[in-house]
Design an enzyme around this catalytic site. Structure first.
Site, PDB file in Angstrom:
ATOM      1  N   GLU A 132       0.803  -1.217   0.000  1.00 43.91           N
ATOM      2  CA  GLU A 132       0.000   0.000   0.000  1.00 43.91           C
ATOM      3  C   GLU A 132       0.839   1.271   0.000  1.00 43.91           C
ATOM      4  O   GLU A 132       0.517   2.247  -0.702  1.00 43.91           O
ATOM      5  CB  GLU A 132      -0.949   0.001   1.205  1.00 43.91           C
ATOM      6  CG  GLU A 132      -2.087  -0.992   1.113  1.00 43.91           C
ATOM      7  CD  GLU A 132      -1.692  -2.410   1.472  1.00 43.91           C
ATOM      8  OE1 GLU A 132      -2.535  -3.319   1.328  1.00 43.91           O
ATOM      9  OE2 GLU A 132      -0.523  -2.616   1.899  1.00 43.91           O
ATOM     10  N   HIS A 201     -10.690  -5.569  10.108  1.00 45.72           N
ATOM     11  CA  HIS A 201     -11.453  -5.277   8.900  1.00 45.72           C
ATOM     12  C   HIS A 201     -12.743  -4.523   9.214  1.00 45.72           C
ATOM     13  O   HIS A 201     -13.601  -4.387   8.347  1.00 45.72           O
ATOM     14  CB  HIS A 201     -11.796  -6.572   8.150  1.00 45.72           C
ATOM     15  CG  HIS A 201     -10.610  -7.246   7.546  1.00 45.72           C
ATOM     16  ND1 HIS A 201      -9.652  -7.875   8.302  1.00 45.72           N
ATOM     17  CD2 HIS A 201     -10.227  -7.390   6.259  1.00 45.72           C
ATOM     18  CE1 HIS A 201      -8.730  -8.395   7.506  1.00 45.72           C
ATOM     19  NE2 HIS A 201      -9.049  -8.104   6.259  1.00 45.72           N
TER      20      HIS A 201
END
Length: 396
Positions: A132, A201
């Site tokens: 990322e 998450h």
């Protein structure tokens, strides 16, 4: 990708310097509509290209006349509306490109980019490694060179690995370069509490990015505003973070056939009312509307506003509502400590304290990692019954 960047750099000069005046804007007496129809070859007005630097979103003095949207339309799920917005902008502007994990031939983890790689090729829909920090930095560099990249984080929690790039580079390079560079990059992806996705998450990271100077933030809640905000974010000269909620992707709505965009700095009036102003966004909009049905049956008339623009706040719309109802309830899925609700409460107290007949009340998620167990997960998030109770107490 390098070939595209070099080609753009060779054919297009860098954007001329832009210097913003930092001041607290006053509230004008006019406002532009929350959304408007544009031609496919239209460009945004110059006033919309600059980042509002304070918590107060200003309205254009030259407000355009409202446009009439055709009654005809087509029905889309929210993730399909996002994809339609992406596809229209990629068709309109060859500088628009997408990069992220599995965005290409797999079509994205939630299928937002499905079908775009075969149509536009691997250089405009770029599958990246699981890195990322690297591909976010690459997108920022591409934006400096003339492209208009869109970064998908797969899950907003993963973008914490790119926080340095988003903060030190994405948000600040326009300023630290003296206006020589603009960073027209969109960072998007799903977040929020899902159904038993576990703590890592199920994060609500709006407050993490809220404090970064130079960043705009919006949160979509319907297929209509998902497409409109996506298109507006891509056309903006500022870096924009678009928050999507993992539980809203299958929400269905009929949207116009005509092209349209939504303002990045305006809230949406969901339900006019007289007794109390309820400010919310993203998934909590639906918890609030569920509670509103109960409240109406009990004799209350709540006004519901989807604030939509998380940075800057649309204090024009919010202020007018407070002057009418004199009571405010904020409902969010973000964390209580340092969350969006905390910043919004401060802004309301600073600007509209004299109009309040009761303290601002904020219902937020619990300051705990989201549990995996379904029953415990529900306890961490605001539920409609809590909203009903809070309104009854505020309106006594």
């Amino acid at each position: 990708m390098a070939a595209i960047v070099q080609g753009i750099a060779a054919s297009k000069a860098l954007t001329p310097p832009i210097f913003n005046t930092f001041h607290l804007p006053s509230l004008p007496g006019t406002r532009k509509p929350a959304s408007f129809i544009v031609r496919s070859d239209a460009t945004r007005p110059k006033s919309a290209r600059h980042l509002t630097t304070s918590a107060l979103a200003t309205k254009s003095d030259g407000a355009a006349a409202p446009h009439t949207i055709s009654k005809q339309g087509h029905e889309l799920l929210l993730f399909e509306a996002l994809r339609e917005g992406l596809e229209e902008e990629m068709e309109r502007d060859p500088r628009v490109c997408i990069m992220g994990e599995d965005v290409g031939h797999y079509g994205g983890s939630y299928k937002v980019t499905k079908g775009l790689a075969p149509k536009y090729g691997d250089l405009r829909v770029l599958d990246t490694p699981i890195a990322e920090n690297s591909f976010t930095g690459m997108a920022i560099g591409a934006a400096m060179t003339g492209l208009r990249p869109i970064v998908e984080g797969m899950n907003m929690g993963f973008l914490l690995l790119a926080f340095n790039q988003i903060s030190n580079n994405c948000g600040m390079l326009h300023y630290t370069s003296g206006g020589q560079f603009t960073i027209p990059v969109v960072i998007r992806g799903p977040g929020g509490v899902g159904r038993q996705l576990g703590a890592e998450h199920s994060q609500r990271l709006e407050s993490y990015f809220q404090s970064i100077p130079g960043i705009q933030m919006v949160a979509c809640s319907t297929p209509y505003n998902a497409k409109g905000l996506m298109k507006a974010a891509i056309r903006s000269e500022n870096p924009v973070i678009l928050f999507e909620h993992v539980l809203l992707y299958n929400l269905k709505e009929t949207i116009p056939d005509e092209e349209y965009i939504c303002s990045l700095e305006e809230a949406e009036m969901v339900r006019p009312g007289e007794h109390i102003t309820i400010l919310t966004y993203s998934r909590m909009r639906y918890h609030v509307m569920q509670a509103a049905k109960t409240l109406v049956n009990k004799g209350y008339d709540p006004e519901v506003i989807d604030i939509r623009s998380l940075k800057p706040f649309d204090l024009y719309t919010i202020g007018n509502s407070i002057k009418k109802t004199h009571r405010v309830l904020i409902v969010e899925e973000c964390m209580r400590t340092g969350g969006i609700g905390a910043s919004l409460t401060a802004a309301i107290n600073e600007n509209f304290h004299d109009y309040l007949d009761a303290p601002v009340v904020c219902l937020s998620s619990q300051d705990v990692p989201t549990p995996y167990a379904g029953t415990l997960e529900e306890w961490t998030v605001v539920q409609p019954a809590q909203i009903v109770t809070a309104v009854e107490q505020l309106c006594q």
